[in-house]
Design a protein around this motif. Structure first.
Motif, short mmCIF file in Angstrom:
data_model
loop_
_atom_site.label_atom_id
_atom_site.label_comp_id
_atom_site.label_asym_id
_atom_site.label_seq_id
_atom_site.Cartn_x
_atom_site.Cartn_y
_atom_site.Cartn_z
N GLU A 363 0.84 -1.19 0.00
CA GLU A 363 0.00 0.00 0.00
C GLU A 363 0.88 1.25 0.00
O GLU A 363 2.07 1.17 0.35
N PRO A 364 0.32 2.40 -0.36
CA PRO A 364 1.08 3.65 -0.24
C PRO A 364 1.31 3.99 1.24
O PRO A 364 0.37 3.94 2.04
N VAL A 365 2.56 4.31 1.58
CA VAL A 365 2.88 4.69 2.95
C VAL A 365 3.74 5.96 2.90
O VAL A 365 4.41 6.25 1.91
N VAL A 366 3.70 6.71 3.98
CA VAL A 366 4.52 7.91 4.08
C VAL A 366 5.81 7.55 4.79
O VAL A 366 5.81 7.07 5.93
N ASP A 367 6.93 7.78 4.14
CA ASP A 367 8.24 7.45 4.69
C ASP A 367 9.16 8.64 4.47
O ASP A 367 9.49 8.97 3.33
N GLY A 368 9.58 9.30 5.55
CA GLY A 368 10.45 10.45 5.43
C GLY A 368 9.80 11.61 4.71
O GLY A 368 10.48 12.36 3.98
#
Length: 412
Positions: A363-368
């Motif tokens: 899935e799309p995730v927010v990383d940095g």
């Protein structure tokens, strides 16, 4: 001196068990600790060993019969002992009429068929022989096994006979007079009789929802590192490690770090445990079983994988032992292999919680501060609010998710 062998209490608070099979023939000798019979509870198969060497003088109940705990099931004698008048001896031991004697020993007994489950012909009880597997298959299909024609040795009913009877019953042209119309059916529905295991599961989980105040916590973990660790462990490893094996180890580690979760509720007190015993849910054709892994905090991941696989194989064969199904404070159930993203499970009493594990999905995730593709897994924790407060459960969930996202800590 001859004595009666009685149906043991193979499960706590059990009132009945099924005599699945005899391991010793009548008039055959046996050694101490040798298995005399095998009995079946709602969830397990249990061997009944001999306390001392002796001889099996007479079996008092047929294979496949339901027997109350404490009821006599066999007459045992000392090594080499023989009995001239079996009826007189049984009467002396408090059995005025032998519950199960095959022809031609017993005649002119009107209720013999009712006691053995076999039909009486000309006043003589005809004992119907069937393998334990055939009896179980027939019972789960709702088939009176006494009406099935056996093709095994000496007319014994075996698996293929039950399968043939089931196929015949499911054929529209099957005659009612053949005695094979045992399921209630119409053009719109078919009633399949409940198995003993299905009844036990239904009763236990209904009681759990009625008596246990559930509350639920949901969490989501990034499992990219966990999947990478699994690939490394399986690269050339002798034991295949599943995601669920790592989840079980992470749950056990979380219990060690948050010991207030390693408890159960009793009427008198909250019982806290020093070892982490966790159940794993295993689905079988007969129903759901939850064998317990003992002291998981001291097990390696490979030993967890080996034990769970052994449990699964024996559960499907109906060979789990009763003691393997008792105890524990926590369960893990995983429907991720079916593609289920998220679900909530019912607590298995008297345990305090159960973790429902969903599928790992990209899935799309927010990383940095940036959106990228990542693999996430959703879990739901069902908790008994009597021994565990919300803050404790929340601390456990935070600890568990941290372990899953930093999986090297699981191996420490």
């Amino acid at each position: 001196m001859a004595k009666l062998l009685r149906m043991p209490e193979v499960a706590a608070n059990a009132v009945e068990a099924v005599l699945q099979g005899w391991s010793i023939a009548e008039n055959a000798p046996f050694a101490a600790d040798e298995v005399i019979a095998t009995v079946e509870t709602e969830k397990a198969v249990v061997d009944v060993p001999a306390e001392a060497a002796g001889v099996l003088l007479k079996t008092l109940v047929p294979e496949g019969a339901g027997v109350e705990v404490g009821a006599p099931i066999a007459l045992l004698g000392d090594p080499g002992e023989k009995v001239a008048d079996l009826g007189a001896l049984l009467a002396e031991l408090g059995l005025a009429v032998p519950p199960h004697v095959t022809a031609p020993e017993r005649r002119d007994v009107p209720d013999a068929a009712a006691q053995t489950g076999a039909p009486a012909v000309n006043g003589v009880v005809r004992r119907v022989f069937a393998s334990p597997l055939a009896r179980r298959m027939a019972g789960e299909a709702g088939i009176p096994y006494e009406k099935i024609v056996g093709t095994g040795p000496n007319g014994r009913i075996v698996r293929r006979d039950v399968e043939a009877a089931i196929a015949s019953a499911n054929t529209p042209a099957a005659p009612v007079a053949a005695g094979l119309s045992w399921t209630k059916a119409s053009a719109s529905f078919t009633d399949v009789p409940h198995s003993r295991l299905r009844r036990a599961v239904a009763s236990r989980l209904t009681a759990s929802k009625q008596d246990t105040p559930h509350f639920y916590l949901r969490g989501t973990a990034r499992v990219d590192r966990l999947l990478k660790l699994r690939r490394r462990l399986n690269d050339g490893g002798q034991v295949r490690i599943s995601v669920n094996d790592l989840v079980i180890k992470a749950a056990a580690q979380a219990h060690t770090l948050v010991p207030a979760m390693n408890v159960i509720w009793t009427p008198e007190a909250i019982r806290s445990y020093s070892t982490v015993d966790l159940s794993v849910a295993i689905a079988t054709e007969r129903g759901l079983v939850t064998p317990v892994l003992r002291s998981v905090e001291r097990m390696t991941v490979s030993s967890v994988a080996t034990t769970v696989r052994d449990f699964a194989d024996r559960a499907k064969a109906g060979r789990l032992r009763q003691e393997e199904l008792e105890g524990g404070t926590f369960s893990v159930t995983n429907l991720g292999m079916f593609g289920t993203e998220e679900f909530a499970a019912i607590i298995n009493p008297p345990q305090a919680a159960i973790l429902a594990v969903g599928a790992a999905r990209t899935e799309p995730v927010v990383d940095g501060g940036k959106v990228r593709a990542g693999t996430v897994m959703r879990v739901t924790l069902s908790v008994d609010h009597r021994p565990v407060d919300g803050a404790v459960a929340a601390e456990w969930m935070r600890t568990f998710l941290s372990l899953v996202e930093n999986p090297l800590r699981i191996l420490a």
